[in-house]
Design a protein around this motif. Structure first.
Motif, short mmCIF file in Angstrom:
data_model
loop_
_atom_site.label_atom_id
_atom_site.label_comp_id
_atom_site.label_asym_id
_atom_site.label_seq_id
_atom_site.Cartn_x
_atom_site.Cartn_y
_atom_site.Cartn_z
N GLY A 18 0.98 -1.22 -0.06
CA GLY A 18 0.22 0.05 0.07
C GLY A 18 1.48 1.50 -0.08
O GLY A 18 2.11 1.19 -0.42
N ARG A 19 -0.15 2.46 0.37
CA ARG A 19 1.17 3.51 0.45
C ARG A 19 1.64 4.18 1.45
O ARG A 19 1.30 3.83 2.73
N VAL A 20 3.31 4.34 1.39
CA VAL A 20 3.51 4.27 2.61
C VAL A 20 4.41 5.79 2.67
O VAL A 20 4.87 6.84 1.63
N LYS A 21 4.00 6.68 3.77
CA LYS A 21 4.26 8.00 4.09
C LYS A 21 5.98 7.43 4.76
O LYS A 21 5.62 7.53 5.54
N VAL A 22 6.93 8.07 3.67
CA VAL A 22 8.31 8.08 4.04
C VAL A 22 8.63 8.92 4.53
O VAL A 22 9.50 9.61 5.31
N LEU A 23 8.38 10.59 4.50
CA LEU A 23 8.61 12.20 5.35
C LEU A 23 7.16 12.60 5.16
O LEU A 23 6.42 12.42 4.57
N GLU A 24 7.52 13.39 6.44
CA GLU A 24 5.90 13.38 7.14
C GLU A 24 6.41 15.20 7.10
O GLU A 24 7.46 15.57 8.26
#
Length: 335
Positions: A18-24
């Motif tokens: 799935g979609r992964v948030k690597v920078l937030e």
């Protein structure tokens, strides 16, 4: 006006899980002539941030930001052609994987000459020879002892350290306004590392080149950079002047990194363990709620399940519910 101004940059990647948030919500500001250090463990998102600034994006990337300004121009609104022109002239990057960034079927000389902009003040019938000699000059500056012979070689004939020097020569030959250096002295001997740092320092001091230095060697970064940004698992932990952060770190993660530096002024027992944080960095598919340092943080409490806001104090930015600076201020008030 800042040369580069990034506010609340978020990068998500499409993966098999799935979609992964690597920078937030990462913010970064670089002024003209500034040396800014980007520090973090492997997998913290340092290289992703550098590539997003340069515009080297993958097909599965999704970028959202409040603003990404370059010298007053919005990078998010630029076309692909405008970003390529910017990349070849005003921005340059030294990639972490030098051998994989070079074309294996072309000679080093042809690739270096192709990356260099010809000097228009030289008559057109002399530009080819002038560019060739200029390429040799830059190879010599980055520590190549026999540049004329190396220009006839292919990348697979060189060592990893020599490929790294070629990439540095390509990046600095056009005198960019912003140089992004991702582990520029990786796979190099110590005397060559010192030579590369002297070259970067000369570019910064004599030609006002801004440098974004990406590294995990905090000791070098503190001594060499004007400002630092500490990343952990895609979040900014702390940012501010390098000297102030080394003297009084606000965030527990910054303090842990500084404590991990060897102290050569005091005696240590043989095979003494260095103070480190327990555990390891979380995987991007299984990130903890709130502050991502929470499971490893020595100051973690129940409140840390909520993500802390990036707070400011005297030019310093930190994202922590329980910063060390509050204790320091209390001690000063009592004194």
């Amino acid at each position: 006006m800042p040369l580069l101004d990034v506010r609340n940059l978020t990068i998500e990647l499409d993966t098999a899980q799935g979609r992964v948030k690597v920078l937030e919500k990462v913010s970064l500001t670089i002024n003209p002539g500034e040396i800014h250090g980007l520090v973090g463990e492997s997998g913290s998102g340092r290289s992703l941030l550098a590539k997003a600034i340069l515009g080297v994006l993958g097909p599965n990337w999704h970028i959202v930001a409040d603003r990404m300004m370059w010298d007053g121009k919005n990078l998010l609104e630029m076309s692909a052609k405008e970003r390529r022109n910017l990349m070849g002239c005003d921005m340059a990057m030294i990639f972490q994987d030098p051998s994989g960034s070079l074309d294996p079927v072309k000679t080093i000389g042809s690739q270096l000459i192709e990356a260099m902009m010809p000097n228009k003040s030289v008559p057109f019938w002399r530009r080819g020879r002038d560019t060739y000699l200029n390429a040799q000059k830059w190879l010599h500056k980055v520590g190549i002892k026999k540049p004329k012979q190396l220009m006839k070689c292919y990348p697979w004939e060189l060592s990893e350290g020599e490929c790294q020097k070629v990439m540095i020569a390509m990046a600095v030959a056009n005198h960019p306004r912003l140089l992004i250096a991702d582990e520029p002295t990786n796979s190099m001997e110590l005397n060559t590392q010192a030579q590369i740092f002297r070259l970067l320092s000369q570019l910064n001091q004599l030609q006002n080149v801004s440098i974004l230095l990406v590294s995990h060697e905090l000791e070098i970064m503190v001594n060499w950079c004007d400002n630092l940004t500490i990343l952990y698992s895609g979040q900014v932990m702390e940012s501010g002047p390098a000297s102030a952060m080394a003297e009084l770190p606000y965030h527990p993660y910054t303090r842990a990194l500084l404590k991990n530096l060897p102290d050569h002024t005091q005696k240590m027992r043989h095979k003494t363990d260095l103070p480190t944080l327990q555990g390891s960095s979380p995987s991007m598919q299984h990130l903890p709620a709130g502050c991502r340092l929470g499971p490893r943080c020595p100051e973690a409490q129940r409140k840390c399940v909520k993500q802390p806001n990036l707070e400011q104090n005297k030019g310093r930015y930190f994202a922590c519910h329980f910063p060390y600076q509050s204790e320091q201020e209390d001690d000063d008030a009592i004194a």
